[in-house]
Motif scaffolding. Structure first.
Motif, mmCIF file in Angstrom:
data_model
loop_
_atom_site.group_PDB
_atom_site.id
_atom_site.type_symbol
_atom_site.label_atom_id
_atom_site.label_comp_id
_atom_site.label_asym_id
_atom_site.label_seq_id
_atom_site.Cartn_x
_atom_site.Cartn_y
_atom_site.Cartn_z
ATOM 1 N N GLU A 46 -21.387 41.921 -16.058
ATOM 2 C CA GLU A 46 -21.648 40.504 -16.282
ATOM 3 C C GLU A 46 -21.078 39.712 -15.117
ATOM 4 O O GLU A 46 -19.880 39.781 -14.830
ATOM 5 C CB GLU A 46 -21.037 40.018 -17.596
ATOM 6 N N THR A 47 -21.934 38.963 -14.445
ATOM 7 C CA THR A 47 -21.526 38.228 -13.251
ATOM 8 C C THR A 47 -20.596 37.081 -13.600
ATOM 9 O O THR A 47 -20.865 36.295 -14.514
ATOM 10 C CB THR A 47 -22.760 37.676 -12.513
ATOM 11 N N ILE A 48 -19.516 36.999 -12.844
ATOM 12 C CA ILE A 48 -18.590 35.869 -12.954
ATOM 13 C C ILE A 48 -18.867 34.882 -11.818
ATOM 14 O O ILE A 48 -19.020 33.683 -12.040
ATOM 15 C CB ILE A 48 -17.130 36.356 -12.897
ATOM 16 N N PHE A 49 -18.932 35.399 -10.588
ATOM 17 C CA PHE A 49 -19.230 34.571 -9.419
ATOM 18 C C PHE A 49 -20.344 35.225 -8.605
ATOM 19 O O PHE A 49 -20.369 36.454 -8.437
ATOM 20 C CB PHE A 49 -18.000 34.411 -8.525
ATOM 21 N N LEU A 50 -21.238 34.401 -8.086
ATOM 22 C CA LEU A 50 -22.306 34.822 -7.188
ATOM 23 C C LEU A 50 -22.092 34.162 -5.842
ATOM 24 O O LEU A 50 -21.875 32.949 -5.762
ATOM 25 C CB LEU A 50 -23.673 34.420 -7.757
ATOM 26 N N SER A 51 -22.154 34.950 -4.777
ATOM 27 C CA SER A 51 -22.006 34.422 -3.421
ATOM 28 C C SER A 51 -23.358 33.956 -2.888
ATOM 29 O O SER A 51 -24.373 34.654 -3.041
ATOM 30 C CB SER A 51 -21.447 35.519 -2.502
ATOM 31 N N LEU A 52 -23.387 32.790 -2.275
ATOM 32 C CA LEU A 52 -24.572 32.304 -1.560
ATOM 33 C C LEU A 52 -24.258 32.298 -0.072
ATOM 34 O O LEU A 52 -23.256 31.711 0.355
ATOM 35 C CB LEU A 52 -24.971 30.909 -2.039
ATOM 36 N N ASP A 53 -25.117 32.943 0.725
ATOM 37 C CA ASP A 53 -24.847 33.139 2.148
ATOM 38 C C ASP A 53 -26.122 32.943 2.969
ATOM 39 O O ASP A 53 -27.240 33.217 2.481
ATOM 40 C CB ASP A 53 -24.303 34.545 2.391
ATOM 41 N N PRO A 54 -25.980 32.516 4.232
ATOM 42 C CA PRO A 54 -27.166 32.241 5.053
ATOM 43 C C PRO A 54 -28.099 33.429 5.249
ATOM 44 O O PRO A 54 -29.313 33.245 5.393
ATOM 45 C CB PRO A 54 -26.553 31.794 6.392
ATOM 46 N N TYR A 55 -27.569 34.659 5.279
ATOM 47 C CA TYR A 55 -28.427 35.815 5.536
ATOM 48 C C TYR A 55 -29.549 35.941 4.507
ATOM 49 O O TYR A 55 -30.583 36.575 4.759
ATOM 50 C CB TYR A 55 -27.600 37.106 5.556
ATOM 51 N N MET A 56 -29.366 35.345 3.331
ATOM 52 C CA MET A 56 -30.364 35.451 2.269
ATOM 53 C C MET A 56 -31.695 34.831 2.681
ATOM 54 O O MET A 56 -32.752 35.232 2.176
ATOM 55 C CB MET A 56 -29.842 34.794 0.996
ATOM 56 N N ARG A 57 -31.643 33.858 3.591
ATOM 57 C CA ARG A 57 -32.903 33.253 4.060
ATOM 58 C C ARG A 57 -33.773 34.303 4.740
ATOM 59 O O ARG A 57 -34.998 34.335 4.557
ATOM 60 C CB ARG A 57 -32.606 32.089 5.026
#
Length: 345
Positions: free
Chosen positions: A44-55
């Motif tokens: 169960e996810t607690i924190f999700l990272s958002l990062d530029p490489y995802m583009r």
């Protein structure tokens, strides 16, 4: 087999962006969580990272990793809790770093997981200064930048997850740290809270002159994670034998792989690389992860304990806000490491 009636919320790629992503490129779905088989566990996810490489993963441009398929869950690092387990090495309640993507629940066989101590630091730091962004800064500086006492290290996006760590590592090694960012709150944070020696606003009309003033002895290391107009100001100031680790080009991510109109400066750039004996080396942190991860965790944990490594987080609440937060990240709207909180540790 453990039966599950849990419903999973996830964000999938609905369309490939043309230029800057828009909210309709994403779709929020609710699906059933499959039953666990032998050797599997439910995270169960607690924190999700958002990062530029995802583009880059949203398009079809050839890269170091496969793109996300249309209808596929958006990729991303997470901090998660094991809530069900049929795996002999993992117990319910374990907290792990995973790569389970933009979703609340994920089934894992344990591959690629790393157990973390909830008492060592904030859980979300395992996605930032003590995670992939921090390691990117560490690996780029250790293997390519190699700062020496008295040298000048410059980094753009200096208040961000990678750039903030780059500058602090420079200081730890006795070098001068010059940060590039924009906005009074970010400029103040980089200078006053992170302890950079100088900070320059890249949106100032006299940016190039201000950068030269902040680097009177030139630039020995430029940690490139932005590209675009910032590079234009940096390049003339690079000293002979300067080193340039390249880990990202966020200013160019929304333009695709096609050449942009304008003057072809490659011949001049190549001539200067030759005449000044410059080292410009792209890297992906995974090439150093297996051999240097333990060194990084040891060093970074000690720096945190000593107060020499600090960070700031930008936390948004709820998976539904992830697409807008990610689009804002590409526009530089975040202040610090951007994470989405989905649950409690």
């Amino acid at each position: 087999m453990i039966m599950s009636k849990i419903r999973n919320q996830r964000v999938v790629l609905a369309a490939r962006p043309e230029g800057r992503p828009v909210p309709s490129d994403f779709r929020l779905e609710e699906v059933s969580v499959p039953a666990l088989g032998a050797g599997e566990m439910l995270l169960e996810t607690i924190f999700l990272s958002l990062d530029p490489y995802m583009r880059g993963r949203m398009g079809l441009v050839k890269s170091y990793a496969q793109p996300v398929e249309i209808g596929g869950v958006m990729v991303g690092g997470t901090v998660a809790k094991v809530v069900q387990s049929r795996h002999p090495d993992w117990a319910e309640g374990d907290i792990v770093v995973a790569y389970s993507g933009w979703q609340r629940f994920a089934v894992s066989d344990g591959s690629g997981l790393r157990r973390i101590d909830p008492g060592a630091a904030s859980l979300s730091s395992a996605l930032g200064a003590l995670g992939m962004p921090g390691f990117t800064a560490y690996a780029g500086m250790r293997n390519i930048g190699k700062p020496k006492p008295g040298e000048t290290v410059v980094v753009a996006a200096a208040s961000g997850a990678v750039g903030s760590v780059v500058g602090q590592i420079a200081r730890i090694h006795g070098a001068r740290a010059v940060g590039i960012t924009t906005g009074a709150h970010k400029l103040d944070f980089v200078r006053d809270d992170l302890g950079f020696d100088a900070v320059v606003d890249h949106k100032a009309p006299d940016f190039a002159a201000k950068l030269a003033e902040a680097c009177p002895d030139g630039i020995d290391v430029y940690f490139e994670n932005v590209g675009g107009a910032v590079w234009d100001g940096v390049f003339p100031l690079l000293n002979p034998f300067a080193r340039v680790p390249v880990c990202g080009l966020i200013a160019q991510y929304n333009h695709g792989a096609e050449p942009q109109p304008g003057l072809d400066r490659l011949p001049v750039t190549m001539r200067e690389i030759l005449s000044r004996s410059l080292t410009i080396r792209g890297f992906v942190m995974t090439e150093f992860w297996d051999s240097q991860r333990d060194d990084f965790l040891r060093d970074a944990t000690q720096w945190v304990a000593d107060g020499r490594l600090r960070w700031r987080e930008d936390i948004v609440q709820g998976l539904a806000r992830a697409p807008d937060a990610f689009i804002g990240l590409l526009d530089g709207q975040n202040f610090g490491k951007l994470v989405v909180q989905l649950g409690e540790g």
